[in-house]
Design a protein around this motif. Structure first.
Motif, PDB file in Angstrom:
ATOM      1  N   GLN A 100       0.837  -1.192   0.000  1.00 13.54           N
ATOM      2  CA  GLN A 100       0.000   0.000   0.000  1.00 13.54           C
ATOM      3  C   GLN A 100       0.878   1.251   0.000  1.00 13.54           C
ATOM      4  N   PRO A 101       0.576   2.239  -0.875  1.00 11.40           N
ATOM      5  CA  PRO A 101       1.371   3.467  -0.886  1.00 11.40           C
ATOM      6  C   PRO A 101       1.124   4.275   0.389  1.00 11.40           C
ATOM      7  N   ILE A 102       2.198   4.739   1.008  1.00  7.67           N
ATOM      8  CA  ILE A 102       2.026   5.510   2.236  1.00  7.67           C
ATOM      9  C   ILE A 102       2.562   6.932   2.140  1.00  7.67           C
ATOM     10  N   LYS A 103       3.587   7.158   1.298  1.00  4.36           N
ATOM     11  CA  LYS A 103       4.098   8.516   1.164  1.00  4.36           C
ATOM     12  C   LYS A 103       4.935   8.630  -0.109  1.00  4.36           C
ATOM     13  N   SER A 104       4.818   9.818  -0.768  1.00  3.77           N
ATOM     14  CA  SER A 104       5.584  10.088  -1.986  1.00  3.77           C
ATOM     15  C   SER A 104       6.550  11.239  -1.766  1.00  3.77           C
ATOM     16  N   TYR A 105       7.635  11.246  -2.559  1.00  8.49           N
ATOM     17  CA  TYR A 105       8.669  12.270  -2.469  1.00  8.49           C
ATOM     18  C   TYR A 105       9.075  12.716  -3.878  1.00  8.49           C
ATOM     19  N   PRO A 106       9.425  13.990  -4.046  1.00  7.64           N
ATOM     20  CA  PRO A 106       9.941  14.435  -5.349  1.00  7.64           C
ATOM     21  C   PRO A 106      11.387  13.986  -5.522  1.00  7.64           C
ATOM     22  N   VAL A 107      11.728  13.575  -6.724  1.00  7.93           N
ATOM     23  CA  VAL A 107      13.082  13.103  -7.012  1.00  7.93           C
ATOM     24  C   VAL A 107      13.535  13.610  -8.378  1.00  7.93           C
ATOM     25  N   VAL A 108      14.837  13.516  -8.616  1.00  9.76           N
ATOM     26  CA  VAL A 108      15.398  13.780  -9.939  1.00  9.76           C
ATOM     27  C   VAL A 108      16.332  12.635 -10.290  1.00  9.76           C
ATOM     28  N   PHE A 109      16.870  12.688 -11.529  1.00  6.23           N
ATOM     29  CA  PHE A 109      17.573  11.527 -12.064  1.00  6.23           C
ATOM     30  C   PHE A 109      18.885  11.918 -12.723  1.00  6.23           C
ATOM     31  N   GLY A 110      19.363  11.007 -13.589  1.00 10.34           N
ATOM     32  CA  GLY A 110      20.560  11.295 -14.366  1.00 10.34           C
ATOM     33  C   GLY A 110      20.288  12.384 -15.395  1.00 10.34           C
ATOM     34  N   LYS A 111      21.363  12.910 -15.963  1.00 15.86           N
ATOM     35  CA  LYS A 111      21.246  14.018 -16.907  1.00 15.86           C
ATOM     36  C   LYS A 111      20.498  13.629 -18.174  1.00 15.86           C
TER      37      LYS A 111
END
Length: 225
Positions: A100-111
């Motif tokens: 079950q999803p409980i929390k989301s976070y913003p992320v970034v990745f490779g170039k």
């Protein structure tokens, strides 16, 4: 029975050659040019993998402004039931507990955030299902959750890309992919969706610190486009 000298010499030569060949294999394995034995057996026919998670609808961040402790009591968190879904197109990492999803976070990745990782130096973040194989404090990015890239599926993609001419036969597959924070004062990299890594997944230090507390070695991480 006495073994003839010529036979002894032949056995010795074969032993030296075998050790040399194995040493060369280990050297090329370390550089990322050859897969481990466990991956060799399925380079052309690795078992198909199915998705582990059901993604949330929309682009919102679930419960992002709430500490984990307010969402699920620490005493009720079973690390063996924790997993992670990363959606590259939505710049979102979601923590799941008991599916079950409980929390989301913003992320970034490779170039090069859109493409799947196929080789070292392509600045892409790999897609697929991975496992956290180690986690530790990092001197520059707060925490590091080290993923088991390249795994069997990664090696299959790598060699298929060589056969298909997408990458060079001299290309290495790469390694050292993980989830980590940002340099001190670098939260704006996440807010501005600045894809700054060489292929890792990056999030704010306060966020990776929180995730670090409820995952462990063996936690599954699914990365999708």
């Amino acid at each position: 029975m006495k073994i003839p000298r010529q036979v002894k010499v032949t056995i010795f030569a074969i032993t030296i050659l075998s050790l040399s060949t194995f040493g060369l294999y280990l050297f090329l394995l370390r550089l990322g040019y050859l897969p481990p034995f466990s991956a060799i057996v399925c380079l052309n026919n690795c078992p198909a993998t199915s998705n582990l998670h059901t993604p949330q609808q929309g682009n919102e961040l679930l419960n992002y402004n709430q500490p984990i402790a307010q969402i699920i009591a620490p005493a009720n968190i079973d690390k063996t039931k924790t997993s992670i879904l990363i959606e590259k197109s939505k710049y979102r990492l979601t923590l799941y507990h008991n599916q079950q999803p409980i929390k989301s976070y913003p992320v970034v990745f490779g170039k090069n955030p859109v493409a799947d990782k196929l080789r070292e130096g392509d600045f892409s973040t790999p897609e697929g299902i991975f496992t956290i194989k180690d986690l530790y404090n990092h001197p520059n990015w707060s925490k590091f959750l080290w993923l088991d890239y390249p795994n069997q599926t990664s090696w299959q993609k790598h060699f298929q890309s060589k056969i298909g001419g997408k990458i060079k036969w001299s290309d290495s597959i790469g390694s050292e992919v993980g989830i980590h924070g940002v340099p001190a004062g670098g939260d704006n990299l996440i807010d501005n969706r600045s894809n700054w890594t060489w292929g890792c997944i990056s999030l704010k230090n306060q966020d990776v610190d929180e995730i670090y507390q409820i995952v462990q070695e063996g936690t599954k991480v699914e990365i999708i486009p």
